[in-house]
Design a protein around this motif. Structure first.
Motif, PDB file in Angstrom:
ATOM      1  N   ASN A 103      13.136  79.374  22.601  1.00 24.84           N
ATOM      2  CA  ASN A 103      12.661  79.757  23.922  1.00 24.84           C
ATOM      3  C   ASN A 103      11.452  78.909  24.307  1.00 24.84           C
ATOM      4  N   SER A 104      11.124  78.927  25.582  1.00 25.60           N
ATOM      5  CA  SER A 104       9.954  78.196  26.093  1.00 25.60           C
ATOM      6  C   SER A 104       9.946  76.755  25.586  1.00 25.60           C
ATOM      7  N   LEU A 105      11.081  76.108  25.716  1.00 21.38           N
ATOM      8  CA  LEU A 105      11.214  74.747  25.182  1.00 21.38           C
ATOM      9  C   LEU A 105      10.294  73.763  25.888  1.00 21.38           C
ATOM     10  N   LYS A 106       9.819  72.801  25.113  1.00 22.13           N
ATOM     11  CA  LYS A 106       8.915  71.765  25.600  1.00 22.13           C
ATOM     12  C   LYS A 106       9.560  70.394  25.397  1.00 22.13           C
ATOM     13  N   PRO A 107       9.152  69.408  26.156  1.00 20.73           N
ATOM     14  CA  PRO A 107       9.702  68.057  25.947  1.00 20.73           C
ATOM     15  C   PRO A 107       9.517  67.563  24.515  1.00 20.73           C
ATOM     16  N   GLU A 108       8.437  67.969  23.867  1.00 21.09           N
ATOM     17  CA  GLU A 108       8.198  67.529  22.487  1.00 21.09           C
ATOM     18  C   GLU A 108       9.132  68.192  21.486  1.00 21.09           C
ATOM     19  N   ASP A 109       9.941  69.145  21.923  1.00 18.58           N
ATOM     20  CA  ASP A 109      10.968  69.730  21.057  1.00 18.58           C
ATOM     21  C   ASP A 109      12.228  68.869  21.019  1.00 18.58           C
ATOM     22  N   THR A 110      12.277  67.836  21.841  1.00 16.89           N
ATOM     23  CA  THR A 110      13.435  66.947  21.864  1.00 16.89           C
ATOM     24  C   THR A 110      13.617  66.284  20.511  1.00 16.89           C
ATOM     25  N   ALA A 111      14.809  66.442  19.942  1.00 16.21           N
ATOM     26  CA  ALA A 111      15.095  65.921  18.603  1.00 16.21           C
ATOM     27  C   ALA A 111      16.552  66.219  18.264  1.00 16.21           C
ATOM     28  N   VAL A 112      16.995  65.626  17.171  1.00 14.66           N
ATOM     29  CA  VAL A 112      18.256  66.052  16.558  1.00 14.66           C
ATOM     30  C   VAL A 112      17.905  67.163  15.579  1.00 14.66           C
ATOM     31  N   TYR A 113      18.596  68.276  15.705  1.00 18.31           N
ATOM     32  CA  TYR A 113      18.329  69.438  14.856  1.00 18.31           C
ATOM     33  C   TYR A 113      19.412  69.534  13.783  1.00 18.31           C
TER      34      TYR A 113
END
Length: 123
Positions: A83-93
């Motif tokens: 939740n409350s995703l941020k641009p810095e959460d961009t990644a391969v999970y």
């Protein structure tokens, strides 16, 4: 154990996604599970882990209060609610499995890795 992650995609900042990781092969309930992520040009980092019973969970400081790991042993699946995703959460999970809980907290200790799923957060 074979792991298959899904649920990634493109979302705007402030939005939510739920990742799933389905396990097959060895007994899922015997494994501690984790999520890691890797952004371009960065090392793979720990996101969250959950014990085999679901009784213990840990989250990286960068995602505490926003992400929640959970599991359903009847469905052989582990989840990551974001939740409350941020641009810095961009990644391969990536989802991961380990016989020991301490091993699940470190990328060097992981027994099994799944293929990743891309999460992109736009600003």
């Amino acid at each position: 154990v074979q792991l298959q992650a899904s649920g990634g995609g493109l979302v705007q900042a402030g939005g939510s996604l739920r990742l799933s990781c389905a396990a097959s092969g060895r007994t899922f309930s015997a494994y501690n599970m984790a999520w890691f992520r890797q952004a371009p040009g960065k090392e793979r980092e720990f996101v969250a882990a959950i014990s085999w019973s679901g009784g213990r969970a840990d989250h990286a400081d960068s995602v505490k209060g926003r992400f929640t790991i959970s599991r359903d042993n009847a469905k052989n699946t582990v989840y990551l609610q974001m939740n409350s995703l941020k641009p810095e959460d961009t990644a391969v999970y990536y989802c991961a499995a380990d016989k020991s809980y301490s091993g699940a907290l470190r990328r060097e200790g992981i027994d099994y890795w799944g293929k990743g799923t891309q999460v992109t957060v736009s600003s």
